[in-house]
Design a protein around this motif. Structure first.
Motif, PDB file in Angstrom:
ATOM      1  N   THR A 195      50.481  -5.682  25.372  1.00 43.41           N
ATOM      2  CA  THR A 195      49.787  -6.945  25.644  1.00 43.41           C
ATOM      3  C   THR A 195      50.697  -7.906  26.400  1.00 43.41           C
ATOM      4  O   THR A 195      50.253  -8.610  27.317  1.00 43.41           O
TER       5      THR A 195
ATOM      6  N   GLN B 185      41.663  -9.819  24.257  1.00 47.03           N
ATOM      7  CA  GLN B 185      41.114  -9.070  23.126  1.00 47.03           C
ATOM      8  C   GLN B 185      40.027  -9.862  22.404  1.00 47.03           C
ATOM      9  O   GLN B 185      39.046  -9.313  21.955  1.00 47.03           O
TER      10      GLN B 185
ATOM     11  N   GLU C 185      42.369  -3.334  25.047  1.00 44.61           N
ATOM     12  CA  GLU C 185      41.604  -2.650  23.986  1.00 44.61           C
ATOM     13  C   GLU C 185      40.103  -2.923  24.056  1.00 44.61           C
ATOM     14  O   GLU C 185      39.501  -3.426  23.100  1.00 44.61           O
TER      15      GLU C 185
HETATM   16 MG    MG Z   1      48.369  -5.575  22.001  1.00 40.99          MG
END
Ligand code: MG
Ligand code: ADP
Length: 248
Positions: free
Chosen positions: A48, A90, A175
């Protein structure tokens, strides 16, 4: 490994430290045109953070991020978006009380924006774009549905659609299939393959079956560094990758 055909993004020696802890260290990444390139690796590997560094949310302490040959590392976040790098976080960021149509509309760079604009016009160009994007994400039959009552998967697709409204050359997704049903995962794989026909896609993902379906190339991260890179077959057979990631 540097790919010799056209790279839209060239990241070299990228690094960031948080209080002396190197979350990303000497990271090299080449995103080829029309590729889906997936980053995998254990929690805390720095995946990330790599996206945060590329999109300018976090400032790198070293290295270079070139987008179509132009250095972006010290640019402000909104300039990086405007240049053509779109990023989906996310956490969901659709406007739940607005319809699918409205969510897409306000994501258009010349659109009304969430606070409205005096000079806004619903031009044919914007209307066509909304229609095209809605078809791409499979929500053209739900234009008047409020985002809040869409399924989890549909919300994720709407968010991808909101990114597509800005017509970015690079899309980064963190994700995207977390929490999705098997069917929705399959549909998302199809969507990402479709999107990559016109642009390049960078994806962080854990679901190995999904990665296998979508990835042209895979980079494996571990403790801020690159552990392995190549085709899914190559990295998933790599003993180092099996040891730190797949084996667990
Ligand atoms: Mg992550
Ligand atoms: P991944 O996405 O691979 O699970 P992250 O990139 O979120 O990993 O995190 C990598 C490491 O960097 C973690 O140890 C995390 O706690 C740390 N980290 C990430 N962002 C920050 C920040 N803004 N400040 C301090 N530490 C951070």
């Amino acid at each position: 490994m540097k790919i010799e055909n056209e790279n839209v993004l060239e990241v070299e020696d990228l690094g960031v430290s948080f209080d002396g802890f190197k979350a990303v260290d000497g990271f090299n990444f080449y995103l080829a045109k029309n590729h889906v390139h997936v980053i995998i690796g254990p929690n805390g590997a720095g995946k990330t953070t790599v996206l945060d560094l590329i999109c300018g949310k976090t400032k790198a302490t070293s290295g270079s991020v070139k987008f179509k040959g132009k250095e972006m590392r010290k640019q402000r976040e909104f300039k990086i978006v405007r240049a053509g790098i779109g990023r989906k976080f996310q956490t969901p960021s659709t406007y739940e009380g607005l319809t699918v149509f409205e969510n897409l509309e306000l994501s258009h760079p010349h659109g009304r924006g969430v606070f409205g604009c005096l000079f806004f016009r619903r031009t044919d160009e914007i209307m066509n774009r909304i229609q095209t994007v809605a078809q791409t994400i499979g929500l053209d039959g739900q234009m008047d549905t409020e985002a809040g009552i869409l399924s989890h998967g549909q919300k994720q697709w709407l968010e991808i659609g909101m990114l597509l409204m800005q017509d970015p050359e690079v899309i980064m997704l963190d994700e995207p299939v977390a929490g999705m049903s098997v069917k929705e995962r399959g549909e998302t794989a199809d969507l990402l393959r479709k999107i990559s026909k016109d642009r390049s896609v960078m994806v962080i993902e854990h679901d190995m079956e999904f990665v296998r379906e979508i990835a042209d190339r895979v980079t494996v991260m571990h403790m801020g560094k690159i552990l392995a890179e190549g085709s899914m077959d190559k990295v998933s057979a790599d003993p180092k990758v099996i040891e730190v990631y797949i084996g667990h």
